[in-house]
Motif scaffolding. Structure first.
Motif, short mmCIF file in Angstrom:
data_model
loop_
_atom_site.label_atom_id
_atom_site.label_comp_id
_atom_site.label_asym_id
_atom_site.label_seq_id
_atom_site.Cartn_x
_atom_site.Cartn_y
_atom_site.Cartn_z
N VAL A 61 -4.83 4.98 0.69
CA VAL A 61 -4.63 4.67 -0.72
C VAL A 61 -5.72 5.33 -1.55
CG1 VAL A 61 -4.70 2.80 -2.38
CG2 VAL A 61 -3.40 2.55 -0.33
N GLY A 62 -6.96 5.32 -1.01
CA GLY A 62 -8.07 5.93 -1.73
C GLY A 62 -7.82 7.40 -2.00
N ILE A 63 -7.32 8.12 -1.00
CA ILE A 63 -7.12 9.55 -1.24
C ILE A 63 -5.99 9.75 -2.25
CG2 ILE A 63 -5.59 9.94 0.72
CD1 ILE A 63 -8.09 12.44 -0.42
N ALA A 64 -4.98 8.87 -2.21
CA ALA A 64 -3.88 9.03 -3.16
C ALA A 64 -4.37 8.79 -4.59
CB ALA A 64 -2.75 8.08 -2.82
N THR A 65 -5.16 7.74 -4.76
CA THR A 65 -5.65 7.48 -6.12
C THR A 65 -6.64 8.55 -6.54
OG1 THR A 65 -7.17 5.97 -5.09
CG2 THR A 65 -5.29 5.02 -6.19
N MET A 66 -7.41 9.05 -5.55
CA MET A 66 -8.35 10.12 -5.89
C MET A 66 -7.59 11.36 -6.37
SD MET A 66 -11.52 10.42 -6.00
CE MET A 66 -12.35 9.33 -4.88
N ALA A 67 -6.46 11.62 -5.73
CA ALA A 67 -5.65 12.75 -6.17
C ALA A 67 -5.18 12.53 -7.59
CB ALA A 67 -4.45 12.93 -5.24
N LEU A 68 -4.82 11.30 -7.91
CA LEU A 68 -4.40 10.98 -9.27
C LEU A 68 -5.53 11.25 -10.25
CD1 LEU A 68 -1.92 9.87 -10.65
CD2 LEU A 68 -2.92 7.62 -10.52
N GLU A 76 0.82 -1.20 0.00
CA GLU A 76 0.00 0.00 0.00
C GLU A 76 0.85 1.26 0.00
OE1 GLU A 76 -2.41 -1.71 2.76
OE2 GLU A 76 -3.90 -2.10 1.21
N VAL A 77 1.95 1.19 0.76
CA VAL A 77 2.84 2.35 0.76
C VAL A 77 3.39 2.58 -0.64
CG1 VAL A 77 4.99 3.23 1.66
CG2 VAL A 77 3.42 2.11 3.15
N LEU A 78 3.68 1.48 -1.32
CA LEU A 78 4.17 1.62 -2.69
C LEU A 78 3.11 2.24 -3.60
CD1 LEU A 78 6.29 -1.51 -3.43
CD2 LEU A 78 6.90 0.86 -3.76
N VAL A 79 1.85 1.82 -3.39
CA VAL A 79 0.79 2.41 -4.21
C VAL A 79 0.73 3.91 -4.02
CG1 VAL A 79 -1.69 2.55 -4.51
CG2 VAL A 79 -0.62 0.35 -4.30
N ILE A 80 0.83 4.34 -2.75
CA ILE A 80 0.76 5.77 -2.49
C ILE A 80 1.93 6.49 -3.13
CG2 ILE A 80 0.92 7.46 -0.66
CD1 ILE A 80 -0.58 5.24 0.98
N PHE A 81 3.09 5.88 -3.01
CA PHE A 81 4.28 6.44 -3.63
C PHE A 81 4.06 6.60 -5.13
CE2 PHE A 81 8.40 5.46 -5.66
CZ PHE A 81 9.07 6.60 -5.28
N THR A 82 3.53 5.54 -5.75
CA THR A 82 3.31 5.58 -7.19
C THR A 82 2.29 6.64 -7.56
OG1 THR A 82 3.50 3.21 -6.99
CG2 THR A 82 2.99 4.07 -9.15
N ALA A 83 1.23 6.76 -6.73
CA ALA A 83 0.21 7.76 -7.04
C ALA A 83 0.80 9.16 -6.98
CB ALA A 83 -0.96 7.63 -6.08
N ALA A 84 1.62 9.40 -5.96
CA ALA A 84 2.23 10.72 -5.86
C ALA A 84 3.10 10.99 -7.09
CB ALA A 84 3.06 10.82 -4.58
#
Lengths: 90, 324, 106, 114
Positions: free
Chosen positions: D82-89, B147-155
Motif C-alpha cells: 500500500v505504501g508504494i502505491a500511495t507513494m506512486a500517487l 488494502e487491495v482496494l486502496v492499491i486499486f484506488t491509488a493506481a
C-alpha cells in the motif's frame, strides 16, 4: 564457519556502504549498490543456513533478480535524464 | 542503519535515491534477521526495486539537483526550531518506549492475545503451513480486501492525474525510438533469457505462498518487475503492444472483483462474508480453495496496478521529454 | 568421505571470504571508478560461486540445492551483465569527469 | 535496560531522521524520501515487536515449536505494498506540480502562490 562468513560479508557490506557514501561519481554509487546487493544475497543464503531454515533461499533468489532489475533501471534513467539535461542546457 | 542520516545530507537527489535503494536492501535483511520472511520478500521487491525506479523516473522529469543556495540564510533559525521539535518528539517517544517490554520477550502483551490462537489453531483450521498467509487471507480477509482496494484506488488516482493518451491504441508516440537502449545489446540478450524466468518465478511464488514465503502481494510485485524490465529495455510502445493498457485496467479491477465475489459466494453458500469453509464440502478444502482464489485476485490486482503505474509514469516522462 | 567434503566446504568458504574481503578493500582503496569496478567485478563472481558451492555441498541433494543452483545461475548471468552495462554507460557518459589514469600509468 | 530496548532506540532515531527530512527539506522529492524513511521505521517497529527470542519464522515445520508473531508480519506486508502505491500517487502529484508551477521547491511554490 558460517558465522565467520556472515561477519566477513557484513564487513564488506560496510565497505560498499562507505563507497556509496563517499563515491565521487554517480557510477561509483551504482557500483557500490550492485556489490551491496550481491553481498545481501549471499548474506541471506548464509543466514538461512545459520538459522537452519533453508526456505529463506527464495528471498535470496528474489534479491538476485531485483538487484539486477534495479541496476538496469537506474542506468536507463540516469542516461535518460542526463540526455535531457544536455538538451535543456545547451 | 545510519544510511538514513547520509540520505538526509546529500543534496544530489540521484545519490539520495541510490542510498535509499541500499536502505531498502538493508532493512530487508534486517527483516530476515527478525524472522519476518514474507515481509522481507515484499520489502526486497518494493523497497529495493520498484521504489528507486519510480523515483528516478520522476527525477528525470523534475530535475536532478535540489536548490540550496537561497535557503541558507533563514535556514539557521528554522534548523534550530526543527531540531527542538525533533528533540521534544524524540524525548516523548523515548519516555513512552521505556515502558515497552524488552526486545524478543515471549511474555510481551503483543504475544499474548490473538497470536496464540493464530499459531496454535491455524494448522487445524486452515490446513496450510505458512501462518502469515493464513492470517492474511483468512482470519483478516476484510483488511486485505481493504488494502487491495486502496492499491486499486491509488493506481486509478495516478492514471487520473496523468490524463494521458496511454489508452489510445492507435499511433505510437513519436520520439520513443531514442530511449530504447539500442546500444546495450548484451543487456537485451541476457534479459531475454531472464524475463521468462522472472515471470515463471512469480507464478511459483504465487502458488507456493501457502507452503513457503510468498503469496499474491509478492508475486504481483515480482511479475510487475519482470514486465518493467521488459519495458525499460524495449521501450514503452513495444510493451504496450505486448500488454494492452486497457486489458491491464480491466485486470486491475478484475482482481478486486474476484476477491469480492469469493466473499459473496461464500455468503450465498451459507457462511459469513469471506468465510471460505463453506466453499467445499470439507472445511479445510474450502479454506484452501478460498485462499488460492483470493491470492490470485490479489496477485492480479497488484501486478496490473503496478504495471499501470509504471506505464503512466513512463509515458509521462516520454511526453515531457518531447515537449522540452 | 565426510572429512573430504568438510575440507572442501571450509576451503570454499575461506577462499570466498578472502576474495570478498579483497574486493571490499579494493572498492574502498582504488583511485578511480574503472579500477574499483575491476576490483568489485572480478572478485564478486568468483567469490559468490565459491560460497554458493560451499553451501551446496553443505545442503546435499534436494530442493535446497536446486534453489542454490538457480541463485548461482542468476548471479552468473546478471552480475557480469550489470558490470558490463555499468562500464559501458560510464564510458559513454563522458559528461561526468571520470578520471582516466591509464595513459599516465603506462 | 537500555540494551534490552535497543530496537526501539533505532526506530526512534530513524523516525526522527524521517521527520527532520519531511519538515526541513524544501525539495518535495526529498520530503517524500523522508516520508519513506519514516514509514520504514514504523515497519521495523512492528516487526521487532513481533519478534520472539529464540523463535523462528512463522511457517510450520516439524522441527520448530516456537514461532514469531505472524500478525505484525501480515499488517506490514500489506502496508509495504500500500505504501508504494500511495507513494506512486504522491510522485504523480509532484510531477503535476512541476508541470503547473515549474518547480518542486517548497519555498518557490509558496512565493508563486502569493
Amino acid at each position: 564457519m558460517l558465522v565467520m562468513l556472515a561477519v566477513v560479508l557484513l564487513t564488506v557490506m560496510l565497505m560498499a556502504l562507505a563507497r556509496a557514501l563517499l563515491g565521487p561519481s554517480i557510477y561509483d554509487r551504482i557500483l557500490a549498490v550492485n556489490l551491496f546487493g550481491t553481498k545481501t544475497v549471499l548474506l541471506i543464503a548464509v543466514m538461512g543456513f545459520l538459522f537452519g531454515r533453508p526456505d529463506f533461499l527464495d528471498i535470496a533468489l528474489v534479491y538476485a533478480l531485483i538487484n539486477f532489475i534495479s541496476i538496469i533501471g537506474v542506468l536507463r534513467y540516469f542516461e535518460y535524464s542526463d540526455r535531457k539535461q544536455i538538451e535543456g542546457e545547451p | 542503519m545510519v544510511t538514513a542520516i547520509a540520505i538526509a545530507r546529500v543534496s544530489d537527489l540521484f545519490a539520495a535515491v541510490m542510498l535509499s535503494g541500499i536502505y531498502g536492501l538493508l532493512s530487508a535483511s534486517f527483516f530476515v534477521a527478525l524472522d519476518a520472511v514474507d515481509v522481507a520478500f515484499t520489502e526486497a521487491a518494493v523497497g529495493a526495486g520498484i521504489f528507486p525506479i519510480l523515483m528516478l523516473m520522476v527525477l528525470g522529469v523534475t530535475g536532478r539537483y535540489e536548490k540550496i543556495a537561497a535557503e541558507r540564510k533563514k535556514a539557521r533559525v528554522k534548523n534550530v526550531a526543527v531540531l527542538m521539535a525533533m528533540l521534544v518528539t524524540g524525548g516523548l517517544l523515548i519516555a513512552g518506549m521505556l515502558d515497552m517490554p524488552a526486545f524478543g520477550d515471549p511474555d510481551a502483551p503483543a504475544q499474548q492475545h490473538v497470536n496464540i490462537r493464530y499459531i496454535e489453531q491455524s494448522p487445524e483450521e486452515i490446513g496450510i503451513p505458512n501462518m502469515v498467509t493464513s492470517v492474511l487471507a483468512s482470519y483478516r480477509g476484510y483488511d486485505t480486501l481493504g488494502e487491495v482496494l486502496v492499491i486499486f484506488t491509488a493506481a486509478m488516482g495516478v492514471l487520473a492525474l496523468f490524463s494521458s493518451q496511454l489508452f489510445s491504441t492507435g499511433k505510437p508516440s513519436i520520439k520513443s525510438e531514442k530511449n530504447d537502449m539500442h546500444e546495450h545489446n548484451v543487456l537485451r540478450i541476457v534479459s531475454k533469457i531472464l524475463i521468462p524466468l522472472i515471470l515463471l518465478f512469480a507464478f511459483y511464488v504465487q502458488f507456493h505462498g501457502e507452503y513457503g514465503p510468498g503469496g499474491g502481494f509478492q508475486a504481483g510485485v515480482i511479475f510487475a518487475a519482470g514486465i518493467i524490465l521488459y519495458t525499460m529495455l524495449y521501450g514503452l510502445d513495444k510493451a504496450r503492444q505486448v500488454i494492452k493498457p486497457v486489458v491491464l485496467r480491466v485486470l486491475c479491477a478484475f482482481g478486486v472483483f474476484i476477491y469480492g465475489c469469493t466473499g459473496v459466494v461464500s455468503m450465498l453458500s451459507g457462511g459469513n462474508f469471506l468465510d471460505y469453509s463453506v466453499l467445499a464440502s470439507d472445511a479445510i478444502v474450502g479454506q484452501h480453495l478460498g485462499i488460492l482464489v483470493i491470492e490470485l485476485g490479489v496477485g492480479i490486482t497488484i501486478a496490473a496496478g503496478m504495471i499501470l503505474i509504471f506505464f503512466a509514469f513512463s509515458h509521462q516522462a516520454a511526453t515531457q521529454l518531447g515537449e522540452e | 568421505m565426510e572429512w573430504l567434503i568438510e575440507l572442501i566446504i571450509s576451503a570454499c568458504f575461506i577462499l570466498g571470504a578472502l576474495l570478498i574481503l579483497t574486493g571490499g578493500v579494493g572498492i574502498l582503496r582504488f583511485p578511480d571508478f574503472f579500477t574499483r569496478m575491476h576490483a568489485a567485478g572480478i572478485t564478486e563472481t568468483l567469490a559468490t560461486s565459491l560460497i554458493l558451492i560451499g553451501l551446496m555441498l553443505m545442503a546435499g541433494w534436494g530442493m535446497v540445492m536446486f534453489k542454490l543452483v538457480l541463485i548461482l545461475l542468476f548471479i552468473m548471468l546478471t552480475s557480469p551483465t550489470a558490470s558490463h552495462a555499468l562500464a559501458k554507460s560510464a564510458l559513454h557518459g563522458k559528461l561526468k569527469p571520470i578520471t582516466f589514469n591509464e595513459q599516465s600509468k603506462e | 535496560m537500555f540494551f534490552d530496548l535497543y530496537n526501539y532506540w533505532m526506530v526512534i532515531i530513524l523516525m526522527m531522521i524521517g521527520l527532520y527530512m519531511v519538515i526541513n527539506q524544501s525539495n518535495l522529492i526529498k520530503k517524500l524520501i523522508g516520508l519513506n524513511i519514516f514509514q520504514t521505521s514504523i515497519f521495523i517497529f512492528y516487526i521487532s515487536v513481533g519478534k520472539v527470542k529464540g523463535g523462528s519464522a512463522p511457517i510450520f515445520s516439524s522441527t520448530e515449536t516456537l514461532y514469531s508473531n505472524p500478525l505484525p508480519h501480515v499488517l506490514i506486508l500489506t502496508a509495504i505494498v500500500v505504501g508504494i502505491a500511495t507513494m506512486a500517487l504522491a510522485l504523480a502529484l509532484v510531477v503535476r506540480i512541476k508541470k503547473a508551477y515549474g518547480t518542486v521547491e517548497d519555498s518557490e511554490l509558496q512565493e508563486q502562490d502569493h
